[in-house]
Motif scaffolding. Sequence first.
Motif, PDB file in Angstrom:
ATOM      1  N   PRO A 162       6.156   5.189   9.208  1.00  0.00           N
ATOM      2  CA  PRO A 162       5.110   5.214   8.182  1.00  0.00           C
ATOM      3  C   PRO A 162       3.824   4.532   8.638  1.00  0.00           C
ATOM      4  CG  PRO A 162       7.221   4.736   7.177  1.00  0.00           C
ATOM      5  CD  PRO A 162       7.436   4.691   8.663  1.00  0.00           C
ATOM      6  N   SER A 163       3.945   3.466   9.423  1.00  0.00           N
ATOM      7  CA  SER A 163       2.751   2.769   9.906  1.00  0.00           C
ATOM      8  C   SER A 163       1.895   3.678  10.785  1.00  0.00           C
ATOM      9  CB  SER A 163       3.146   1.514  10.684  1.00  0.00           C
ATOM     10  OG  SER A 163       4.033   1.837  11.755  1.00  0.00           O
ATOM     11  N   ALA A 164       2.545   4.623  11.468  1.00  0.00           N
ATOM     12  CA  ALA A 164       1.806   5.576  12.315  1.00  0.00           C
ATOM     13  C   ALA A 164       0.987   6.517  11.440  1.00  0.00           C
ATOM     14  CB  ALA A 164       2.754   6.347  13.202  1.00  0.00           C
ATOM     15  N   TRP A 165       1.519   6.860  10.251  1.00  0.00           N
ATOM     16  CA  TRP A 165       0.770   7.721   9.331  1.00  0.00           C
ATOM     17  C   TRP A 165      -0.502   7.007   8.898  1.00  0.00           C
ATOM     18  CZ3 TRP A 165      -1.158   7.637   4.366  1.00  0.00           C
ATOM     19  CH2 TRP A 165      -1.535   8.863   3.816  1.00  0.00           C
ATOM     20  N   TRP A 166      -0.399   5.723   8.542  1.00  0.00           N
ATOM     21  CA  TRP A 166      -1.578   4.957   8.145  1.00  0.00           C
ATOM     22  C   TRP A 166      -2.552   4.804   9.310  1.00  0.00           C
ATOM     23  CZ3 TRP A 166      -2.754   4.152   3.300  1.00  0.00           C
ATOM     24  CH2 TRP A 166      -1.763   4.058   2.323  1.00  0.00           C
ATOM     25  N   ALA A 167      -2.031   4.664  10.513  1.00  0.00           N
ATOM     26  CA  ALA A 167      -2.895   4.449  11.679  1.00  0.00           C
ATOM     27  C   ALA A 167      -3.809   5.646  11.940  1.00  0.00           C
ATOM     28  CB  ALA A 167      -2.050   4.149  12.905  1.00  0.00           C
ATOM     29  N   LYS A 168      -3.364   6.839  11.553  1.00  0.00           N
ATOM     30  CA  LYS A 168      -4.162   8.041  11.778  1.00  0.00           C
ATOM     31  C   LYS A 168      -5.470   8.005  11.000  1.00  0.00           C
ATOM     32  CE  LYS A 168      -0.329  11.155  12.851  1.00  0.00           C
ATOM     33  NZ  LYS A 168       0.431  12.353  12.404  1.00  0.00           N
ATOM     34  N   ALA A 169      -5.504   7.218   9.944  1.00  0.00           N
ATOM     35  CA  ALA A 169      -6.702   7.152   9.111  1.00  0.00           C
ATOM     36  C   ALA A 169      -7.744   6.188   9.703  1.00  0.00           C
ATOM     37  CB  ALA A 169      -6.348   6.695   7.690  1.00  0.00           C
ATOM     38  N   LYS A 170      -7.375   5.514  10.772  1.00  0.00           N
ATOM     39  CA  LYS A 170      -8.286   4.517  11.350  1.00  0.00           C
ATOM     40  C   LYS A 170      -9.023   5.092  12.556  1.00  0.00           C
ATOM     41  CE  LYS A 170      -5.429   0.628   9.881  1.00  0.00           C
ATOM     42  NZ  LYS A 170      -4.648  -0.545  10.314  1.00  0.00           N
TER      43      LYS A 170
ATOM     44  N   PRO B 230      13.340   7.998   4.947  1.00  0.00           N
ATOM     45  CA  PRO B 230      13.145   7.432   3.605  1.00  0.00           C
ATOM     46  C   PRO B 230      12.114   6.304   3.622  1.00  0.00           C
ATOM     47  CG  PRO B 230      15.089   6.463   4.602  1.00  0.00           C
ATOM     48  CD  PRO B 230      14.518   7.439   5.605  1.00  0.00           C
ATOM     49  N   SER B 231      11.168   6.382   2.708  1.00  0.00           N
ATOM     50  CA  SER B 231      10.155   5.337   2.565  1.00  0.00           C
ATOM     51  C   SER B 231       9.442   5.527   1.238  1.00  0.00           C
ATOM     52  CB  SER B 231       9.136   5.393   3.718  1.00  0.00           C
ATOM     53  OG  SER B 231       8.348   6.575   3.639  1.00  0.00           O
ATOM     54  N   ALA B 232       8.849   4.446   0.735  1.00  0.00           N
ATOM     55  CA  ALA B 232       8.022   4.576  -0.462  1.00  0.00           C
ATOM     56  C   ALA B 232       6.812   5.455  -0.155  1.00  0.00           C
ATOM     57  CB  ALA B 232       7.583   3.203  -0.957  1.00  0.00           C
ATOM     58  N   LEU B 233       6.296   5.364   1.075  1.00  0.00           N
ATOM     59  CA  LEU B 233       5.166   6.198   1.480  1.00  0.00           C
ATOM     60  C   LEU B 233       5.515   7.672   1.334  1.00  0.00           C
ATOM     61  CD1 LEU B 233       2.371   6.616   2.811  1.00  0.00           C
ATOM     62  CD2 LEU B 233       3.542   6.519   5.028  1.00  0.00           C
ATOM     63  N   ALA B 234       6.699   8.079   1.795  1.00  0.00           N
ATOM     64  CA  ALA B 234       7.108   9.473   1.715  1.00  0.00           C
ATOM     65  C   ALA B 234       7.160   9.955   0.276  1.00  0.00           C
ATOM     66  CB  ALA B 234       8.471   9.667   2.379  1.00  0.00           C
ATOM     67  N   GLY B 235       7.466   9.040  -0.653  1.00  0.00           N
ATOM     68  CA  GLY B 235       7.507   9.409  -2.061  1.00  0.00           C
ATOM     69  C   GLY B 235       6.180   9.937  -2.574  1.00  0.00           C
ATOM     70  N   ALA B 236       5.091   9.629  -1.868  1.00  0.00           N
ATOM     71  CA  ALA B 236       3.787  10.161  -2.257  1.00  0.00           C
ATOM     72  C   ALA B 236       3.727  11.675  -2.074  1.00  0.00           C
ATOM     73  CB  ALA B 236       2.681   9.487  -1.442  1.00  0.00           C
ATOM     74  N   ALA B 237       4.529  12.218  -1.155  1.00  0.00           N
ATOM     75  CA  ALA B 237       4.566  13.669  -0.967  1.00  0.00           C
ATOM     76  C   ALA B 237       5.151  14.349  -2.201  1.00  0.00           C
ATOM     77  CB  ALA B 237       5.398  14.021   0.267  1.00  0.00           C
ATOM     78  N   THR B 238       6.163  13.715  -2.783  1.00  0.00           N
ATOM     79  CA  THR B 238       6.773  14.254  -4.003  1.00  0.00           C
ATOM     80  C   THR B 238       5.824  14.100  -5.187  1.00  0.00           C
ATOM     81  OG1 THR B 238       8.962  13.608  -3.177  1.00  0.00           O
ATOM     82  CG2 THR B 238       8.776  14.122  -5.527  1.00  0.00           C
ATOM     83  N   GLY B 239       5.302  12.898  -5.379  1.00  0.00           N
ATOM     84  CA  GLY B 239       4.437  12.622  -6.515  1.00  0.00           C
ATOM     85  C   GLY B 239       3.178  13.463  -6.515  1.00  0.00           C
ATOM     86  N   ARG B 240       2.595  13.649  -5.334  1.00  0.00           N
ATOM     87  CA  ARG B 240       1.362  14.453  -5.257  1.00  0.00           C
ATOM     88  C   ARG B 240       1.614  15.862  -5.761  1.00  0.00           C
ATOM     89  NH1 ARG B 240      -1.507  16.608   0.199  1.00  0.00           N
ATOM     90  NH2 ARG B 240       0.204  18.097  -0.036  1.00  0.00           N
ATOM     91  N   GLU B 241       2.769  16.451  -5.391  1.00  0.00           N
ATOM     92  CA  GLU B 241       3.042  17.819  -5.823  1.00  0.00           C
ATOM     93  C   GLU B 241       3.411  17.900  -7.300  1.00  0.00           C
ATOM     94  OE1 GLU B 241       1.805  20.074  -4.038  1.00  0.00           O
ATOM     95  OE2 GLU B 241       1.459  18.447  -2.622  1.00  0.00           O
TER      96      GLU B 241
ATOM     97  N   ARG C 295       0.822  -1.205   0.000  1.00  0.00           N
ATOM     98  CA  ARG C 295       0.000   0.000   0.000  1.00  0.00           C
ATOM     99  C   ARG C 295       0.863   1.265   0.000  1.00  0.00           C
ATOM    100  NH1 ARG C 295      -2.999   0.306   5.923  1.00  0.00           N
ATOM    101  NH2 ARG C 295      -1.141   0.291   7.232  1.00  0.00           N
ATOM    102  N   ASP C 296       2.080   1.199   0.556  1.00  0.00           N
ATOM    103  CA  ASP C 296       2.980   2.348   0.499  1.00  0.00           C
ATOM    104  C   ASP C 296       3.357   2.661  -0.945  1.00  0.00           C
ATOM    105  OD1 ASP C 296       3.207   2.778   3.332  1.00  0.00           O
ATOM    106  OD2 ASP C 296       4.539   1.046   3.441  1.00  0.00           O
TER     107      ASP C 296
ATOM    108  N   CYS D 255      14.594   9.736  -1.923  1.00  0.00           N
ATOM    109  CA  CYS D 255      15.009   9.991  -0.546  1.00  0.00           C
ATOM    110  C   CYS D 255      15.072  11.487  -0.318  1.00  0.00           C
ATOM    111  CB  CYS D 255      16.383   9.370  -0.288  1.00  0.00           C
ATOM    112  SG  CYS D 255      17.107   9.812   1.321  1.00  0.00           S
ATOM    113  N   ALA D 256      14.576  11.947   0.804  1.00  0.00           N
ATOM    114  CA  ALA D 256      14.708  13.359   1.172  1.00  0.00           C
ATOM    115  C   ALA D 256      14.966  13.463   2.673  1.00  0.00           C
ATOM    116  CB  ALA D 256      13.470  14.144   0.765  1.00  0.00           C
ATOM    117  N   ILE D 257      15.858  12.614   3.146  1.00  0.00           N
ATOM    118  CA  ILE D 257      16.257  12.704   4.552  1.00  0.00           C
ATOM    119  C   ILE D 257      16.771  14.105   4.848  1.00  0.00           C
ATOM    120  CG2 ILE D 257      17.917  11.889   6.270  1.00  0.00           C
ATOM    121  CD1 ILE D 257      17.810   9.144   4.917  1.00  0.00           C
ATOM    122  N   CYS D 258      17.479  14.689   3.871  1.00  0.00           N
ATOM    123  CA  CYS D 258      18.034  16.031   4.053  1.00  0.00           C
ATOM    124  C   CYS D 258      16.938  17.067   4.254  1.00  0.00           C
ATOM    125  CB  CYS D 258      18.925  16.388   2.871  1.00  0.00           C
ATOM    126  SG  CYS D 258      18.160  16.152   1.263  1.00  0.00           S
TER     127      CYS D 258
END
Length: 389
Positions: free
Chosen positions: A381-389, A187-198, A70-71, A335-338
């Motif tokens: 990242p799992s905490a981000w998904w948990a907020k939707a529940k 770094p995560s595939a989930l975080a990549g959604a922030a880039t793709g969305r914009e 899902r990420d 990756c955008a750890i920076c």
Amino acid sequence: MSNLHNHPSQPSDADAGIEVTQDFERFTQRNDIFTRAFWDDTIRSAKTDGFFASYRMEAAPRRGDGFTQRDFALRNASWLISDVLSERGAKEGKREGFQAPISYDTPIAADQMQVEDPSLMSAEIKRIAQFFGADLCAVTELDERWHYVTRVDTRDMSEAANELPAGITHVIVLGHQMDEGLVATYPSALAGAATGREYSHEASIVMQVAAYIRNLGYEAVASMNDTGLVIPYALKAGLGEYARNQMVITPEFGPRLRFSKIFTSLPLQSDPPKKLGVAEFCNICTKCADACPVKALPFGQPDVSTQTSSIKGVRKWTADAEKCFGFWAKMSSDCAICMRVCPFNRDFSKVQHKLWLKLALSSWRKLALALDRGRGARAKPSAWWAKAK
């Protein structure tokens, strides 16, 4: 468009924090690290091919928080609108928004609306940009130094002409805020959604603003990563200041932004560049360089780079693009750890962060850096998904 080499500095460069040397050369887009991954055997590998494929239907979910099915699904879905746009000119070798400017979807009106006051027109464009969803908007003059010498024909990755219509005088720079909660999971595939969305957001916004201008009877070329480097334009437009992490730090959103641009003949008044104090802060802060897993970010003072994938003759902090992209390919995600660990990565709508910003941009910057200790840790990242529940 002239092939500018050894181009003299401009008076406004210093205010924008830009230092051009006598060795300056405009950049050839074929040498950017993402394009090199398609033709340069020293960059291309099974991992880099897999990285690009993973943004379609070939993602390989794996164990690890932030890299589940899902990420990857959310990340890839976030890129959809941008992908639809960039693929529509594939048969002509034009990856619109990336290796070619965005084609006109509306004609230029035959009747041209007269602009009596460029300053009022600039204010109107900023209002229109906000209406369509841009978070920031500013204007600067056309500056060919930042335009690619040539663009890329994606059919064979050869060089192609990089030209704009006659009469272009100004560049409208738009800023698009990335989701703070998602950025915290890099770094995560989930975080990549922030880039793709914009990317998808900016594709829509930049096309709509350009269409508005064309309906007024003026040239307007919508542009994302194509045609020229957007960071110098954002600096010249006064939107922020360049940082050690290679990003533009803005007073509104810190580094958490994507930028797009519109080249236009519409009479506009430019915004002045302004030094904020970010460079002075970065001189005492190395959090991004310390946090980089592959040590791709520079320590020390700005310098002139000789790397293939960086512009020549500009004194600035420059990342090792090969190390950086190699890590992306290894993860099959960006990756955008920076960005995540940057002390300026804050919500500046909150009073405490506004106060911190004043400290950071003042002679009290060392205190601001000390107060930032302990911030920037990776959120699960799992905490981000948990907020939707």
